[in-house]
Design an enzyme around this catalytic site. Structure first.
Site, PDB file in Angstrom:
ATOM      1  N   SER A  14     102.998  10.076  93.644  1.00 30.41           N
ATOM      2  CA  SER A  14     102.197   9.685  92.474  1.00 30.41           C
ATOM      3  C   SER A  14     102.083   8.169  92.284  1.00 30.41           C
ATOM      4  O   SER A  14     100.985   7.670  92.010  1.00 30.41           O
ATOM      5  CB  SER A  14     102.754  10.334  91.204  1.00 30.41           C
ATOM      6  OG  SER A  14     102.561  11.719  91.277  1.00 30.41           O
ATOM      7  N   LYS A  63     107.577  21.313  84.335  1.00 33.48           N
ATOM      8  CA  LYS A  63     106.214  21.506  83.814  1.00 33.48           C
ATOM      9  C   LYS A  63     106.179  22.452  82.609  1.00 33.48           C
ATOM     10  O   LYS A  63     105.402  22.246  81.682  1.00 33.48           O
ATOM     11  CB  LYS A  63     105.290  22.018  84.925  1.00 33.48           C
ATOM     12  CG  LYS A  63     104.993  20.950  85.982  1.00 33.48           C
ATOM     13  CD  LYS A  63     103.978  21.458  86.991  1.00 33.48           C
ATOM     14  CE  LYS A  63     103.802  20.459  88.119  1.00 33.48           C
ATOM     15  NZ  LYS A  63     102.822  20.917  89.112  1.00 33.48           N
ATOM     16  N   ASN A  84     101.322  19.022  83.365  1.00 31.38           N
ATOM     17  CA  ASN A  84     101.723  17.980  84.327  1.00 31.38           C
ATOM     18  C   ASN A  84     101.307  16.594  83.866  1.00 31.38           C
ATOM     19  O   ASN A  84     101.534  15.617  84.571  1.00 31.38           O
ATOM     20  CB  ASN A  84     101.148  18.272  85.720  1.00 31.38           C
ATOM     21  CG  ASN A  84      99.644  18.058  85.767  1.00 31.38           C
ATOM     22  OD1 ASN A  84      98.982  18.036  84.726  1.00 31.38           O
ATOM     23  ND2 ASN A  84      99.107  17.914  86.954  1.00 31.38           N
ATOM     24  N   ASP A  99      96.357  20.447  87.408  1.00 32.43           N
ATOM     25  CA  ASP A  99      96.534  21.039  88.738  1.00 32.43           C
ATOM     26  C   ASP A  99      95.338  21.925  89.137  1.00 32.43           C
ATOM     27  O   ASP A  99      94.880  21.883  90.277  1.00 32.43           O
ATOM     28  CB  ASP A  99      97.813  21.895  88.794  1.00 32.43           C
ATOM     29  CG  ASP A  99      99.064  21.049  88.946  1.00 32.43           C
ATOM     30  OD1 ASP A  99      98.953  19.897  89.411  1.00 32.43           O
ATOM     31  OD2 ASP A  99     100.161  21.536  88.596  1.00 32.43           O
ATOM     32  N   ALA A 125     102.467  33.948  92.507  1.00 27.19           N
ATOM     33  CA  ALA A 125     102.266  34.184  91.077  1.00 27.19           C
ATOM     34  C   ALA A 125     103.224  33.310  90.273  1.00 27.19           C
ATOM     35  O   ALA A 125     103.646  33.666  89.186  1.00 27.19           O
ATOM     36  CB  ALA A 125     102.478  35.660  90.767  1.00 27.19           C
ATOM     37  N   ALA A 128     102.224  27.339  89.808  1.00 26.28           N
ATOM     38  CA  ALA A 128     100.998  26.757  90.384  1.00 26.28           C
ATOM     39  C   ALA A 128      99.866  27.784  90.371  1.00 26.28           C
ATOM     40  O   ALA A 128      98.730  27.457  90.011  1.00 26.28           O
ATOM     41  CB  ALA A 128     101.262  26.268  91.798  1.00 26.28           C
ATOM     42  N   ASN A 148     101.587  38.935  95.462  1.00 29.06           N
ATOM     43  CA  ASN A 148     102.834  38.175  95.363  1.00 29.06           C
ATOM     44  C   ASN A 148     103.995  39.006  95.881  1.00 29.06           C
ATOM     45  O   ASN A 148     103.962  40.238  95.812  1.00 29.06           O
ATOM     46  CB  ASN A 148     103.085  37.795  93.895  1.00 29.06           C
ATOM     47  CG  ASN A 148     104.218  36.814  93.752  1.00 29.06           C
ATOM     48  OD1 ASN A 148     104.268  35.809  94.466  1.00 29.06           O
ATOM     49  ND2 ASN A 148     105.153  37.073  92.851  1.00 29.06           N
ATOM     50  N   ARG A 149     105.007  38.311  96.404  1.00 32.85           N
ATOM     51  CA  ARG A 149     106.203  38.996  96.904  1.00 32.85           C
ATOM     52  C   ARG A 149     106.785  39.902  95.823  1.00 32.85           C
ATOM     53  O   ARG A 149     107.052  41.076  96.050  1.00 32.85           O
ATOM     54  CB  ARG A 149     107.223  37.934  97.347  1.00 32.85           C
ATOM     55  CG  ARG A 149     108.484  38.486  97.931  1.00 32.85           C
ATOM     56  CD  ARG A 149     109.366  37.352  98.397  1.00 32.85           C
ATOM     57  NE  ARG A 149     109.737  36.431  97.307  1.00 32.85           N
ATOM     58  CZ  ARG A 149     110.503  35.360  97.472  1.00 32.85           C
ATOM     59  NH1 ARG A 149     110.955  35.061  98.663  1.00 32.85           N
ATOM     60  NH2 ARG A 149     110.798  34.585  96.447  1.00 32.85           N
ATOM     61  N   GLY A 231      97.319  20.851 100.942  1.00 30.07           N
ATOM     62  CA  GLY A 231      97.257  20.518  99.522  1.00 30.07           C
ATOM     63  C   GLY A 231      97.200  19.037  99.178  1.00 30.07           C
ATOM     64  O   GLY A 231      97.289  18.681  97.999  1.00 30.07           O
TER      65      GLY A 231
HETATM   66  P1  NDP Z   1     107.172  28.544  91.737  1.00 25.57           P
HETATM   67  O1  NDP Z   1     108.605  28.422  92.092  1.00 25.57           O
HETATM   68  O2  NDP Z   1     106.761  28.658  90.316  1.00 25.57           O
HETATM   69  O3  NDP Z   1     106.575  29.867  92.483  1.00 25.57           O
HETATM   70  C1  NDP Z   1     106.859  30.088  93.835  1.00 25.57           C
HETATM   71  C2  NDP Z   1     105.965  31.210  94.360  1.00 25.57           C
HETATM   72  O4  NDP Z   1     106.201  31.310  95.765  1.00 25.57           O
HETATM   73  C3  NDP Z   1     106.286  32.585  93.773  1.00 25.57           C
HETATM   74  O5  NDP Z   1     105.094  33.326  93.724  1.00 25.57           O
HETATM   75  C4  NDP Z   1     107.265  33.154  94.806  1.00 25.57           C
HETATM   76  O6  NDP Z   1     107.272  34.565  94.861  1.00 25.57           O
HETATM   77  C5  NDP Z   1     106.634  32.636  96.083  1.00 25.57           C
HETATM   78  N1  NDP Z   1     107.575  32.543  97.205  1.00 25.57           N
HETATM   79  C6  NDP Z   1     108.646  31.719  97.294  1.00 25.57           C
HETATM   80  N2  NDP Z   1     109.254  31.894  98.491  1.00 25.57           N
HETATM   81  C7  NDP Z   1     108.560  32.867  99.151  1.00 25.57           C
HETATM   82  C8  NDP Z   1     108.692  33.481 100.411  1.00 25.57           C
HETATM   83  N3  NDP Z   1     109.679  33.155 101.241  1.00 25.57           N
HETATM   84  N4  NDP Z   1     107.805  34.435 100.770  1.00 25.57           N
HETATM   85  C9  NDP Z   1     106.803  34.768  99.938  1.00 25.57           C
HETATM   86  N5  NDP Z   1     106.615  34.219  98.722  1.00 25.57           N
HETATM   87  C10 NDP Z   1     107.483  33.269  98.333  1.00 25.57           C
HETATM   88  O7  NDP Z   1     106.459  27.321  92.466  1.00 25.57           O
HETATM   89  P2  NDP Z   1     105.056  26.669  92.075  1.00 25.57           P
HETATM   90  O8  NDP Z   1     104.130  27.768  91.738  1.00 25.57           O
HETATM   91  O9  NDP Z   1     105.261  25.567  91.113  1.00 25.57           O
HETATM   92  O10 NDP Z   1     104.615  25.966  93.456  1.00 25.57           O
HETATM   93  C11 NDP Z   1     104.148  26.722  94.554  1.00 25.57           C
HETATM   94  C12 NDP Z   1     103.737  25.781  95.671  1.00 25.57           C
HETATM   95  O11 NDP Z   1     102.587  25.025  95.309  1.00 25.57           O
HETATM   96  C13 NDP Z   1     104.823  24.771  96.051  1.00 25.57           C
HETATM   97  O12 NDP Z   1     104.883  24.707  97.449  1.00 25.57           O
HETATM   98  C14 NDP Z   1     104.322  23.471  95.477  1.00 25.57           C
HETATM   99  O13 NDP Z   1     104.750  22.366  96.249  1.00 25.57           O
HETATM  100  C15 NDP Z   1     102.798  23.666  95.608  1.00 25.57           C
HETATM  101  N6  NDP Z   1     102.061  22.824  94.648  1.00 25.57           N
HETATM  102  C16 NDP Z   1     101.218  21.871  95.149  1.00 25.57           C
HETATM  103  C17 NDP Z   1     100.495  21.063  94.305  1.00 25.57           C
HETATM  104  C18 NDP Z   1      99.601  20.011  94.885  1.00 25.57           C
HETATM  105  O14 NDP Z   1      99.141  19.131  94.134  1.00 25.57           O
HETATM  106  N7  NDP Z   1      99.269  20.060  96.164  1.00 25.57           N
HETATM  107  C19 NDP Z   1     100.602  21.179  92.831  1.00 25.57           C
HETATM  108  C20 NDP Z   1     101.488  22.246  92.409  1.00 25.57           C
HETATM  109  C21 NDP Z   1     102.196  23.021  93.297  1.00 25.57           C
HETATM  110  P3  NDP Z   1     108.253  35.426  93.903  1.00 25.57           P
HETATM  111  O15 NDP Z   1     107.542  35.520  92.597  1.00 25.57           O
HETATM  112  O16 NDP Z   1     108.383  36.713  94.612  1.00 25.57           O
HETATM  113  O17 NDP Z   1     109.539  34.663  93.818  1.00 25.57           O
END
Ligand code: NDP
Length: 267
Positions: A14, A63, A84, A99, A125, A128, A148-149, A231
């Site tokens: 940032s 967030k 954010n 976002d 889910a 993000a 979603n998983r 991203g």
């Molecule tokens: P969260 O922790 O809130 O959610 C994580 C998500 O990933 C959940 O749906 C989780 O599933 C799933 N997940 C995690 N590990 C696995 C796996 N091994 N296999 C399958 N599903 C998995 O994170 P965020 O939503 O905040 O962020 C998600 C991604 O988006 C991150 O990588 C983050 O860096 C990226 N991001 C990028 C941005 C950008 O500007 N480019 C902005 C915001 C986010 P479950 O519900 O089953 O746990």
């Protein structure tokens, strides 16, 4: 003074991004990283604004707390239940979430792909995913399906936004756009998705980014998907929207994405 609050925060791009925007309009800008102890977010934010802070970005894991802390929130933050971007408006702490609009602009303006009438599959889910659904719906796609998983989370999000969900093992090659909003690539893991699903897509977008294509994008490329995008554009575009809220100037996104990509590619 501006800052990004997170834990960890050392990796955050940032400050560089906001300095690039500032140089586009010849503005002098102070923008710092603030590493915040997990239990001190509210105190640190209040202290920042009391001592002359003008705007703050918020990253993992604060967030949701940023959203809860605000006196007033935007519709976008309300839909995402997360924020954010923070600033003072009429003496009250105001929270927004850029976002989702960042993702849409990254797809439409950086990747040059129109979302109207497209069938979208959203993987994930978490925070993000929740933040991008309404802005994606605003582009009038043909449909958005969430997988979603943890199935119950997909079900809940789909109900909230009146869209559909499906179990990962029932995903068919029916989608024009696949957006990976999971953090699986961080651990080198991904959902078990049939390669035919990736091959059929016109665009596969991973919210994660790095100097190498993510595992998810590598799989999509191997499957033969026509366009794969990481991203970085979203990162720059969400920052550009925060910058606009604070300074009233819309920075050029594409130049900054290119500059960052070059920086990332340096050994
Ligand atoms: P969260 O922790 O809130 O959610 C994580 C998500 O990933 C959940 O749906 C989780 O599933 C799933 N997940 C995690 N590990 C696995 C796996 N091994 N296999 C399958 N599903 C998995 O994170 P965020 O939503 O905040 O962020 C998600 C991604 O988006 C991150 O990588 C983050 O860096 C990226 N991001 C990028 C941005 C950008 O500007 N480019 C902005 C915001 C986010 P479950 O519900 O089953 O746990």
């Amino acid at each position: 003074m501006f800052a990004v609050f997170g834990n960890p925060v050392a990796h955050s791009w940032s400050p560089q991004i906001h300095q690039c925007f500032a140089s586009q309009e010849g503005r002098q800008l102070v923008y710092e990283r603030r590493l915040v102890p997990i239990d001190s977010f509210a105190d640190k934010v209040q202290e920042f604004f009391r001592s002359g802070g003008v705007g703050a970005n918020v990253t993992v894991p604060f967030k949701t707390e940023a959203f809860q802390l605000a006196d007033e929130v935007s519709e976008r933050a309300q839909a995402a239940q997360a924020a954010n971007t923070l600033f003072m408006r009429n003496g009250r702490l105001y929270a927004d979430n850029t976002d989702g609009v960042g993702l849409v602009r990254a797809i439409e303006q950086v990747a040059n792909y129109g979302l109207c009438d497209k069938r979208i599959l959203l993987l994930g889910a978490g925070g993000a995913a929740q933040g991008v659904i309404q802005p994606l719906l605003n582009q009038r796609p043909a449909s958005i399906s969430i997988a979603n998983r943890t199935v119950t989370k997909a079900e809940k999000l789909a109900a909230k936004f009146a869209t559909s969900w499906l179990p990962v093992n029932e995903i068919k090659p029916d989608y024009d756009v696949i957006i990976n909003a999971t953090s699986g690539s961080l651990q080198g893991e991904m959902m078990p998705i049939d390669l035919a699903v990736l091959a059929r897509a016109e665009l596969v977008y991973d919210m994660m980014y790095g100097s190498e294509p993510t595992l998810f994008l590598q799989q999509a490329q191997q499957a033969g998907c026509r366009q794969t995008v990481d991203g970085l554009g979203m990162l720059v575009a969400q920052a550009a929207e925060s910058y606009y809220l604070w300074h009233g100037f819309r920075p050029d996104i594409n130049d900054v994405v290119l500059a960052l990509r070059q920086q990332m590619d340096q050994p």
